[in-house]
Design a protein around this motif. Structure first.
Motif, PDB file in Angstrom:
ATOM      1  N   ARG A  14       3.180  -6.704 -35.764  1.00  0.00           N
ATOM      2  CA  ARG A  14       1.966  -7.462 -35.434  1.00  0.00           C
ATOM      3  C   ARG A  14       1.906  -8.614 -36.050  1.00  0.00           C
ATOM      4  N   ASP A  15       0.869  -9.420 -35.771  1.00  0.00           N
ATOM      5  CA  ASP A  15       0.696 -10.897 -36.241  1.00  0.00           C
ATOM      6  C   ASP A  15       1.731 -11.758 -35.919  1.00  0.00           C
ATOM      7  N   GLY A  16       1.674 -11.903 -34.582  1.00  0.00           N
ATOM      8  CA  GLY A  16       2.607 -12.923 -33.781  1.00  0.00           C
ATOM      9  C   GLY A  16       2.498 -12.831 -32.297  1.00  0.00           C
ATOM     10  N   VAL A  17       3.339 -13.401 -31.797  1.00  0.00           N
ATOM     11  CA  VAL A  17       3.155 -13.698 -30.278  1.00  0.00           C
ATOM     12  C   VAL A  17       4.499 -13.491 -29.394  1.00  0.00           C
ATOM     13  N   THR A  18       4.280 -12.966 -28.196  1.00  0.00           N
ATOM     14  CA  THR A  18       5.382 -12.553 -27.436  1.00  0.00           C
ATOM     15  C   THR A  18       5.096 -12.979 -26.091  1.00  0.00           C
ATOM     16  N   LEU A  19       5.991 -13.855 -25.541  1.00  0.00           N
ATOM     17  CA  LEU A  19       5.983 -14.439 -24.258  1.00  0.00           C
ATOM     18  C   LEU A  19       6.660 -13.407 -23.044  1.00  0.00           C
ATOM     19  N   GLU A  20       5.919 -13.072 -22.089  1.00  0.00           N
ATOM     20  CA  GLU A  20       6.598 -11.729 -21.071  1.00  0.00           C
ATOM     21  C   GLU A  20       8.050 -12.451 -20.686  1.00  0.00           C
ATOM     22  N   GLY A  21       8.191 -13.528 -20.624  1.00  0.00           N
ATOM     23  CA  GLY A  21       9.551 -13.906 -20.065  1.00  0.00           C
ATOM     24  C   GLY A  21      10.788 -13.409 -21.002  1.00  0.00           C
ATOM     25  N   SER A  22      10.320 -13.073 -22.111  1.00  0.00           N
ATOM     26  CA  SER A  22      11.517 -12.543 -23.279  1.00  0.00           C
ATOM     27  C   SER A  22      11.712 -11.358 -23.220  1.00  0.00           C
ATOM     28  N   MET A  23      10.858 -10.493 -22.058  1.00  0.00           N
ATOM     29  CA  MET A  23      11.359  -9.333 -21.892  1.00  0.00           C
ATOM     30  C   MET A  23      12.450  -8.688 -20.919  1.00  0.00           C
ATOM     31  N   VAL A  24      13.157  -7.721 -21.120  1.00  0.00           N
ATOM     32  CA  VAL A  24      14.182  -7.348 -20.248  1.00  0.00           C
ATOM     33  C   VAL A  24      13.645  -7.132 -18.758  1.00  0.00           C
ATOM     34  N   SER A  25      12.681  -6.061 -18.791  1.00  0.00           N
ATOM     35  CA  SER A  25      12.173  -5.841 -17.380  1.00  0.00           C
ATOM     36  C   SER A  25      10.569  -5.959 -17.415  1.00  0.00           C
ATOM     37  N   ALA A  26      10.112  -5.991 -16.362  1.00  0.00           N
ATOM     38  CA  ALA A  26       8.459  -6.147 -16.430  1.00  0.00           C
ATOM     39  C   ALA A  26       8.080  -4.704 -15.521  1.00  0.00           C
ATOM     40  N   PRO A  27       6.891  -4.298 -15.910  1.00  0.00           N
ATOM     41  CA  PRO A  27       6.328  -3.097 -15.160  1.00  0.00           C
ATOM     42  C   PRO A  27       5.927  -3.528 -14.042  1.00  0.00           C
ATOM     43  N   GLU A  28       5.832  -2.281 -13.200  1.00  0.00           N
ATOM     44  CA  GLU A  28       5.195  -2.476 -11.721  1.00  0.00           C
ATOM     45  C   GLU A  28       3.775  -3.062 -11.820  1.00  0.00           C
TER      46      GLU A  28
END
Length: 96
Positions: A76-90
């Motif tokens: 918690r207490d932070g930020v994640t940018l979706e580009g750092s994910m391995v795969s994305a959901p449908e």
């Protein structure tokens, strides 16, 4: 509680910087409830519309939601940018 903030004409990196400023601001705040001091924290998931997977609003929300849960899993207490994910959901599939 959860809320959505839309930042038109803003890159993912710029949106992440805005989110990091919000996290920093809340990190320094305290509240008092029933005689207890409570530290405020924010967990943020950032998704960029130009992402190939975020072709519609449901896809964009699903990406941001997934990034949010990654932030929570990392403590918690932070930020994640979706580009750092391995795969994305449908598109249209929300993270549990």
């Amino acid at each position: 509680d959860e809320f959505c903030l839309l930042l038109p004409e803003t890159s993912g990196a710029q949106a992440k910087a805005v989110a990091q400023r919000l996290v920093s601001e809340f990190r320094d705040k305290t509240a008092f409830y029933e005689g207890r001091t409570i530290m405020a924290t924010i967990s943020v998931g950032v998704a960029e519309w130009s992402s190939e997977i975020a072709r519609n609003s449901l896809g964009l929300i699903a990406l941001a939601d997934r990034a949010l849960y990654q932030t929570k899993q990392r403590g918690r207490d932070g930020v994640t940018l979706e580009g750092s994910m391995v795969s994305a959901p449908e598109p249209g599939v929300m993270a549990a």
